[in-house]
Design a protein around this motif. Sequence first.
Motif, PDB file in Angstrom:
ATOM      1  N   ILE A 163      65.948  24.360  49.644  1.00  0.00           N
ATOM      2  CA  ILE A 163      66.768  25.077  50.626  1.00  0.00           C
ATOM      3  C   ILE A 163      68.077  25.540  49.992  1.00  0.00           C
ATOM      4  N   ARG A 164      68.397  26.824  50.157  1.00  0.00           N
ATOM      5  CA  ARG A 164      69.698  27.337  49.722  1.00  0.00           C
ATOM      6  C   ARG A 164      70.657  27.412  50.905  1.00  0.00           C
ATOM      7  N   ARG A 165      70.224  28.027  52.019  1.00  0.00           N
ATOM      8  CA  ARG A 165      71.074  28.099  53.207  1.00  0.00           C
ATOM      9  C   ARG A 165      70.213  28.409  54.425  1.00  0.00           C
ATOM     10  N   ILE A 166      70.682  27.924  55.580  1.00  0.00           N
ATOM     11  CA  ILE A 166      70.023  28.162  56.863  1.00  0.00           C
ATOM     12  C   ILE A 166      71.104  28.461  57.886  1.00  0.00           C
ATOM     13  N   LEU A 167      70.988  29.595  58.572  1.00  0.00           N
ATOM     14  CA  LEU A 167      71.948  29.985  59.595  1.00  0.00           C
ATOM     15  C   LEU A 167      71.284  29.833  60.965  1.00  0.00           C
ATOM     16  N   VAL A 168      71.746  28.870  61.742  1.00  0.00           N
ATOM     17  CA  VAL A 168      71.214  28.632  63.084  1.00  0.00           C
ATOM     18  C   VAL A 168      71.925  29.551  64.070  1.00  0.00           C
ATOM     19  N   PHE A 169      71.141  30.237  64.922  1.00  0.00           N
ATOM     20  CA  PHE A 169      71.742  31.158  65.888  1.00  0.00           C
ATOM     21  C   PHE A 169      71.078  31.020  67.246  1.00  0.00           C
ATOM     22  N   ALA A 170      71.763  31.539  68.261  1.00  0.00           N
ATOM     23  CA  ALA A 170      71.197  31.669  69.605  1.00  0.00           C
ATOM     24  C   ALA A 170      71.326  33.122  70.024  1.00  0.00           C
ATOM     25  N   PHE A 171      70.328  33.598  70.765  1.00  0.00           N
ATOM     26  CA  PHE A 171      70.268  35.004  71.159  1.00  0.00           C
ATOM     27  C   PHE A 171      69.873  35.090  72.628  1.00  0.00           C
ATOM     28  N   ILE A 172      70.657  35.804  73.410  1.00  0.00           N
ATOM     29  CA  ILE A 172      70.308  36.006  74.816  1.00  0.00           C
ATOM     30  C   ILE A 172      69.296  37.141  74.895  1.00  0.00           C
ATOM     31  N   TYR A 173      68.008  36.760  75.016  1.00  0.00           N
ATOM     32  CA  TYR A 173      66.935  37.741  75.048  1.00  0.00           C
ATOM     33  C   TYR A 173      66.898  38.466  76.382  1.00  0.00           C
ATOM     34  N   GLU A 174      67.271  37.752  77.442  1.00  0.00           N
ATOM     35  CA  GLU A 174      67.196  38.333  78.782  1.00  0.00           C
ATOM     36  C   GLU A 174      68.328  37.754  79.621  1.00  0.00           C
ATOM     37  N   GLY A 175      68.974  38.616  80.402  1.00  0.00           N
ATOM     38  CA  GLY A 175      70.060  38.160  81.260  1.00  0.00           C
ATOM     39  C   GLY A 175      71.414  38.620  80.743  1.00  0.00           C
ATOM     40  N   VAL A 176      72.425  38.467  81.589  1.00  0.00           N
ATOM     41  CA  VAL A 176      73.784  38.863  81.244  1.00  0.00           C
ATOM     42  C   VAL A 176      74.339  37.883  80.209  1.00  0.00           C
ATOM     43  N   PRO A 177      75.019  38.377  79.147  1.00  0.00           N
ATOM     44  CA  PRO A 177      75.585  37.478  78.137  1.00  0.00           C
ATOM     45  C   PRO A 177      76.758  36.648  78.668  1.00  0.00           C
ATOM     46  N   ASN A 178      76.462  35.756  79.599  1.00  0.00           N
ATOM     47  CA  ASN A 178      77.493  34.902  80.192  1.00  0.00           C
ATOM     48  C   ASN A 178      77.481  33.558  79.452  1.00  0.00           C
ATOM     49  N   TRP A 179      78.014  33.560  78.233  1.00  0.00           N
ATOM     50  CA  TRP A 179      77.977  32.374  77.392  1.00  0.00           C
ATOM     51  C   TRP A 179      78.769  31.219  78.006  1.00  0.00           C
TER      52      TRP A 179
END
Length: 232
Positions: free
Chosen positions: A142-158
């Motif tokens: 492993i060199r690097r891993i970037l963990v992300f979250a993505f709002i696939y559906e719905g208003v981006p109300n984080w």
Amino acid sequence: MAIDYTKRPPAGGGAPAGGGGGVNLGKVTLTKSAPSVSLTKRGATGGELRVNLNWNARPASASGGGFLKRMAAAAQGGIDLDLGCLYEFTDGSKGVVQALGNAFASRNPVGPPIITLDGDDRSGTNTAGENLRIDLSRVAEIRRILVFAFIYEGVPNWAAADGVVTMHPAGGAPIEVRLDESDPRAPMCAIALLTNAGNDLTVNREVRYVHGGQDLLDREYGWGMEWGRGRK
């Protein structure tokens, strides 16, 4: 008695939140003031690292309040928040693990996948959330891993979704990154970056919002891949 699993307890199991980056009831919480931790120095680079995402699927209540408030909540609907990661291995191979495009596992030239995603929770009511599983017995690959979250559906109300990512190493305390900042214009959030440098695997809190999709996230972090449209 029915239990509403869309409502998670506050950080620390209801106890008051501790100071930045400290150990709170066995958890290490990464914050702006203490954003990094070394998995290698904590002896947590063997076995499986489970990266869990949990969130509130319907943060706006459709009951109570006035008529306009209930109409706004109904119009907002639920949030489909997806967990994924970009990866780069020491052999130069790169890719993405995510539900979009059914890319549920990393592509490895030799051996089984190093990274897998166990499913796609579209409702947000699954008590197990969504989980990335990283085989740290192969940390040298492993060199690097970037963990992300993505709002696939719905208003981006984080802010209302109240997302939290918890990394569970095979040994040692869990590591928590709370999405305690928000940007209603951004459907994407880079959460944490795992980097293997000099035989030291570290986790760094990012919580960096991106005004676009995976292709823009790629450019922000210099991954250098080509992207097309995907569906799930």
